[in-house]
Design an enzyme around this catalytic site. Sequence first.
Site, PDB file in Angstrom:
ATOM      1  N   THR A 126      21.346  53.257  40.068  1.00 54.40           N
ATOM      2  CA  THR A 126      20.635  52.531  41.123  1.00 54.40           C
ATOM      3  C   THR A 126      20.268  53.464  42.271  1.00 54.40           C
ATOM      4  O   THR A 126      20.975  54.457  42.517  1.00 54.40           O
ATOM      5  CB  THR A 126      21.532  51.395  41.658  1.00 54.40           C
ATOM      6  OG1 THR A 126      20.996  50.917  42.892  1.00 54.40           O
ATOM      7  CG2 THR A 126      22.960  51.838  41.929  1.00 54.40           C
ATOM      8  N   ASP A 127      19.220  53.103  43.001  1.00 54.77           N
ATOM      9  CA  ASP A 127      18.863  53.909  44.186  1.00 54.77           C
ATOM     10  C   ASP A 127      19.915  53.782  45.293  1.00 54.77           C
ATOM     11  O   ASP A 127      19.925  54.580  46.235  1.00 54.77           O
ATOM     12  CB  ASP A 127      17.466  53.518  44.707  1.00 54.77           C
ATOM     13  CG  ASP A 127      17.359  52.071  45.176  1.00 54.77           C
ATOM     14  OD1 ASP A 127      18.324  51.287  45.002  1.00 54.77           O
ATOM     15  OD2 ASP A 127      16.300  51.703  45.715  1.00 54.77           O
ATOM     16  N   GLU A 128      20.808  52.783  45.175  1.00 56.83           N
ATOM     17  CA  GLU A 128      21.807  52.590  46.242  1.00 56.83           C
ATOM     18  C   GLU A 128      22.792  53.752  46.337  1.00 56.83           C
ATOM     19  O   GLU A 128      23.498  53.883  47.331  1.00 56.83           O
ATOM     20  CB  GLU A 128      22.566  51.265  46.045  1.00 56.83           C
ATOM     21  CG  GLU A 128      21.650  50.077  46.176  1.00 56.83           C
ATOM     22  CD  GLU A 128      22.362  48.767  46.489  1.00 56.83           C
ATOM     23  OE1 GLU A 128      23.547  48.782  46.850  1.00 56.83           O
ATOM     24  OE2 GLU A 128      21.711  47.727  46.364  1.00 56.83           O
ATOM     25  N   TYR A 151      30.172  48.525  45.824  1.00 55.12           N
ATOM     26  CA  TYR A 151      29.320  48.535  44.619  1.00 55.12           C
ATOM     27  C   TYR A 151      28.659  49.894  44.439  1.00 55.12           C
ATOM     28  O   TYR A 151      28.753  50.516  43.369  1.00 55.12           O
ATOM     29  CB  TYR A 151      28.244  47.442  44.720  1.00 55.12           C
ATOM     30  CG  TYR A 151      27.074  47.660  43.789  1.00 55.12           C
ATOM     31  CD1 TYR A 151      27.224  47.528  42.408  1.00 55.12           C
ATOM     32  CD2 TYR A 151      25.819  48.047  44.284  1.00 55.12           C
ATOM     33  CE1 TYR A 151      26.143  47.765  41.546  1.00 55.12           C
ATOM     34  CE2 TYR A 151      24.748  48.278  43.426  1.00 55.12           C
ATOM     35  CZ  TYR A 151      24.922  48.139  42.058  1.00 55.12           C
ATOM     36  OH  TYR A 151      23.868  48.376  41.205  1.00 55.12           O
ATOM     37  N   LYS A 155      29.024  52.861  41.491  1.00 52.78           N
ATOM     38  CA  LYS A 155      27.907  53.351  40.678  1.00 52.78           C
ATOM     39  C   LYS A 155      27.774  54.873  40.840  1.00 52.78           C
ATOM     40  O   LYS A 155      27.442  55.581  39.892  1.00 52.78           O
ATOM     41  CB  LYS A 155      26.597  52.661  41.075  1.00 52.78           C
ATOM     42  CG  LYS A 155      26.513  51.182  40.750  1.00 52.78           C
ATOM     43  CD  LYS A 155      26.542  50.873  39.259  1.00 52.78           C
ATOM     44  CE  LYS A 155      25.276  51.261  38.541  1.00 52.78           C
ATOM     45  NZ  LYS A 155      25.322  50.846  37.096  1.00 52.78           N
TER      46      LYS A 155
HETATM   47  P1  NAD Z   1      23.865  41.576  36.043  1.00 44.40           P
HETATM   48  O1  NAD Z   1      25.021  41.363  36.936  1.00 44.40           O
HETATM   49  O2  NAD Z   1      22.795  40.548  35.955  1.00 44.40           O
HETATM   50  O3  NAD Z   1      24.378  41.827  34.544  1.00 44.40           O
HETATM   51  C1  NAD Z   1      25.467  42.653  34.251  1.00 44.40           C
HETATM   52  C2  NAD Z   1      25.899  42.380  32.812  1.00 44.40           C
HETATM   53  O4  NAD Z   1      26.991  43.265  32.512  1.00 44.40           O
HETATM   54  C3  NAD Z   1      26.402  40.958  32.588  1.00 44.40           C
HETATM   55  O5  NAD Z   1      25.866  40.441  31.393  1.00 44.40           O
HETATM   56  C4  NAD Z   1      27.922  41.114  32.476  1.00 44.40           C
HETATM   57  O6  NAD Z   1      28.524  40.145  31.646  1.00 44.40           O
HETATM   58  C5  NAD Z   1      28.035  42.512  31.892  1.00 44.40           C
HETATM   59  N1  NAD Z   1      29.315  43.176  32.218  1.00 44.40           N
HETATM   60  C6  NAD Z   1      29.895  43.310  33.434  1.00 44.40           C
HETATM   61  N2  NAD Z   1      31.065  43.955  33.312  1.00 44.40           N
HETATM   62  C7  NAD Z   1      31.218  44.262  32.006  1.00 44.40           C
HETATM   63  C8  NAD Z   1      32.222  44.938  31.259  1.00 44.40           C
HETATM   64  N3  NAD Z   1      33.318  45.418  31.851  1.00 44.40           N
HETATM   65  N4  NAD Z   1      32.061  45.084  29.922  1.00 44.40           N
HETATM   66  C9  NAD Z   1      30.952  44.570  29.304  1.00 44.40           C
HETATM   67  N5  NAD Z   1      29.990  43.905  29.956  1.00 44.40           N
HETATM   68  C10 NAD Z   1      30.113  43.761  31.288  1.00 44.40           C
HETATM   69  O7  NAD Z   1      23.263  42.993  36.474  1.00 44.40           O
HETATM   70  P2  NAD Z   1      21.757  43.523  36.436  1.00 44.40           P
HETATM   71  O8  NAD Z   1      21.100  43.184  37.711  1.00 44.40           O
HETATM   72  O9  NAD Z   1      21.158  43.137  35.158  1.00 44.40           O
HETATM   73  O10 NAD Z   1      22.039  45.099  36.450  1.00 44.40           O
HETATM   74  C11 NAD Z   1      22.183  45.816  35.243  1.00 44.40           C
HETATM   75  C12 NAD Z   1      22.406  47.288  35.568  1.00 44.40           C
HETATM   76  O11 NAD Z   1      21.298  47.791  36.302  1.00 44.40           O
HETATM   77  C13 NAD Z   1      23.627  47.537  36.434  1.00 44.40           C
HETATM   78  O12 NAD Z   1      24.249  48.724  35.979  1.00 44.40           O
HETATM   79  C14 NAD Z   1      23.069  47.731  37.835  1.00 44.40           C
HETATM   80  O13 NAD Z   1      23.897  48.578  38.586  1.00 44.40           O
HETATM   81  C15 NAD Z   1      21.742  48.379  37.526  1.00 44.40           C
HETATM   82  N6  NAD Z   1      20.664  48.158  38.498  1.00 44.40           N
HETATM   83  C16 NAD Z   1      20.354  46.894  38.927  1.00 44.40           C
HETATM   84  C17 NAD Z   1      19.268  46.704  39.796  1.00 44.40           C
HETATM   85  C18 NAD Z   1      18.863  45.327  40.265  1.00 44.40           C
HETATM   86  O14 NAD Z   1      17.994  45.205  41.116  1.00 44.40           O
HETATM   87  N7  NAD Z   1      19.424  44.253  39.735  1.00 44.40           N
HETATM   88  C19 NAD Z   1      18.544  47.811  40.243  1.00 44.40           C
HETATM   89  C20 NAD Z   1      18.902  49.089  39.804  1.00 44.40           C
HETATM   90  C21 NAD Z   1      19.951  49.241  38.922  1.00 44.40           C
HETATM   91  O1  DAU Z   2      18.456  48.780  45.047  1.00 41.37           O
HETATM   92  C1  DAU Z   2      18.979  48.429  43.800  1.00 41.37           C
HETATM   93  C2  DAU Z   2      20.042  47.372  43.974  1.00 41.37           C
HETATM   94  O2  DAU Z   2      19.363  46.175  44.348  1.00 41.37           O
HETATM   95  C3  DAU Z   2      20.874  47.156  42.726  1.00 41.37           C
HETATM   96  O3  DAU Z   2      21.617  48.325  42.453  1.00 41.37           O
HETATM   97  C4  DAU Z   2      21.827  45.964  42.895  1.00 41.37           C
HETATM   98  O4  DAU Z   2      22.510  45.715  41.675  1.00 41.37           O
HETATM   99  C5  DAU Z   2      21.006  44.752  43.282  1.00 41.37           C
HETATM  100  O5  DAU Z   2      21.871  43.652  43.516  1.00 41.37           O
HETATM  101  C6  DAU Z   2      20.164  45.030  44.525  1.00 41.37           C
HETATM  102  O6  DAU Z   2      21.012  45.189  45.685  1.00 41.37           O
HETATM  103  P1  DAU Z   2      20.624  44.553  47.119  1.00 41.37           P
HETATM  104  O7  DAU Z   2      21.853  44.418  47.909  1.00 41.37           O
HETATM  105  O8  DAU Z   2      19.478  45.289  47.718  1.00 41.37           O
HETATM  106  O9  DAU Z   2      20.071  43.116  46.610  1.00 41.37           O
HETATM  107  P2  DAU Z   2      20.288  41.621  47.169  1.00 41.37           P
HETATM  108  O10 DAU Z   2      19.357  40.768  46.383  1.00 41.37           O
HETATM  109  O11 DAU Z   2      21.711  41.243  47.216  1.00 41.37           O
HETATM  110  O12 DAU Z   2      19.766  41.712  48.662  1.00 41.37           O
HETATM  111  C7  DAU Z   2      18.451  42.148  48.962  1.00 41.37           C
HETATM  112  C8  DAU Z   2      18.299  42.145  50.469  1.00 41.37           C
HETATM  113  O13 DAU Z   2      18.317  40.786  50.935  1.00 41.37           O
HETATM  114  C9  DAU Z   2      19.412  42.856  51.207  1.00 41.37           C
HETATM  115  O14 DAU Z   2      18.870  43.532  52.337  1.00 41.37           O
HETATM  116  C10 DAU Z   2      20.325  41.728  51.670  1.00 41.37           C
HETATM  117  C11 DAU Z   2      19.366  40.584  51.897  1.00 41.37           C
HETATM  118  N1  DAU Z   2      19.921  39.231  51.668  1.00 41.37           N
HETATM  119  C12 DAU Z   2      20.481  38.974  50.456  1.00 41.37           C
HETATM  120  C13 DAU Z   2      21.025  37.739  50.177  1.00 41.37           C
HETATM  121  C14 DAU Z   2      21.677  37.452  48.839  1.00 41.37           C
HETATM  122  C15 DAU Z   2      19.841  38.251  52.645  1.00 41.37           C
HETATM  123  O15 DAU Z   2      19.292  38.474  53.740  1.00 41.37           O
HETATM  124  N2  DAU Z   2      20.381  37.025  52.374  1.00 41.37           N
HETATM  125  C16 DAU Z   2      20.983  36.725  51.196  1.00 41.37           C
HETATM  126  O16 DAU Z   2      21.474  35.577  51.029  1.00 41.37           O
END
Ligand code: NAD
Ligand code: DAU
Length: 336
Positions: A126-128, A151, A155
């Site tokens: 992730t970019d985080e 988190y 990562k």
């Molecule tokens: P998500 O939370 O929707 O899904 C995560 C999945 O992993 C779930 O199906 C969960 O059951 C499974 N999981 C969790 N722990 C596990 C374990 N110990 N063993 C096996 N399975 C397990 O997450 P997402 O948003 O789909 O993110 C997927 C990946 O992409 C993550 O690694 C996250 O860090 C990365 N990522 C997410 C975003 C975003 O915006 N959502 C952006 C960049 C990177």
């Molecule tokens: O940048 C990549 C990341 O993006 C991934 O690695 C993470 O898995 C994914 O969850 C996401 O992280 P963020 O923290 O950026 O996403 P989130 O949707 O939780 O929040 C987006 C922005 O919105 C953040 O600035 C917090 C704000 N927010 C979020 C929620 C849930 C609010 O203001 N109110 C809310 O209720």
Amino acid sequence: MKNILVTGGAGFIGSNFLNYILTKRDDVNIVNLDKLTYAGNLENLSSIEKKKNYTFVKGDITNRELLDYIFTKYSIKHVINFAAESHVDRSILGSEVFTVSNVLGTNVLLEAAKNHQVERFVQISTDEVYGSLGPTGLFTENTPLSPNSPYSASKTAADMLAMAFNHTYGLPVVITRCSNNYGPYQFPEKLIPLMIINAMHDKKLPVYGDGLNVRDWIHVTDHNRAAELVWENGKVGEVYNIGASQEMTNIEIIKLIIKALGKTEALIEYVKDRPGHDKRYAIDSTKIERELGWKPEHKFEEAIQSTIEWYLNNKPWWGRIISGEYQDYYKKQYLS
Ligand code: NAD
Ligand code: DAU
């Protein structure tokens, strides 16, 4: 045929990846290993679950014996690791499970991949990991790692382990670092689905802080096209940033959702800020565009509308989610 272990394939991005890749190609045998945490949902995979080249295994990436069994039985030569605890707010409420799944889990998976001599290990990061930007500048692959939340720290540790396995053992690792994804099947704890579903119910829309934090949004399919390219053509030992140059403040997105649903801005409620809230993320994707020929295809203005429509049309999917454990989480996060 390529035998691939995809982990976390029942989550948001992993299930979109499986739906995308199993519809598009038939030269892959895929085993999906997922623990089915609160975020894992097999309903996301109903259109591909019967395919002959797809197998689901319920299990944990920290389970060494299970991994050994899977690598042997299915002759796994490729790993794409999506599995993780993914929500920043939950990591603030309780961090340990993030270390177990994201750090230990990746470590155990890397060991298994090394022992079974895989040809490619893709770590979905992730970019985080780069921390937070000021008002200008972009994250490049050379930006120092500086994570701020439990988190993102977990990562980052996973990325460091993956790179260490490449340097020390020659494990063919590649890492992707993508910005914020949106699209179908995103769990409604994340900003966009949470705001859509709350607005549909005329519930308050909780904005953290001043709402001026910036995220760089990418449609999940564009992320997954990039992950596929990195898996096949990425250079071993390299990191690839992925982003669509679609920076938005949170309040802009919330107002856009309100307008699309014909609701009132009176629903907006400014609440206590997220502790350690990163101000701005923005990605420089020049490397993947230049080296692998990737470009995002979705424009935010259009793809956010189709995402809103997807939630309007898939009420049973999210209705089941928000009637369960989600209520406890929601109370803890927003009402206490
Ligand atoms: P998500 O939370 O929707 O899904 C995560 C999945 O992993 C779930 O199906 C969960 O059951 C499974 N999981 C969790 N722990 C596990 C374990 N110990 N063993 C096996 N399975 C397990 O997450 P997402 O948003 O789909 O993110 C997927 C990946 O992409 C993550 O690694 C996250 O860090 C990365 N990522 C997410 C975003 C975003 O915006 N959502 C952006 C960049 C990177
Ligand atoms: O940048 C990549 C990341 O993006 C991934 O690695 C993470 O898995 C994914 O969850 C996401 O992280 P963020 O923290 O950026 O996403 P989130 O949707 O939780 O929040 C987006 C922005 O919105 C953040 O600035 C917090 C704000 N927010 C979020 C929620 C849930 C609010 O203001 N109110 C809310 O209720």
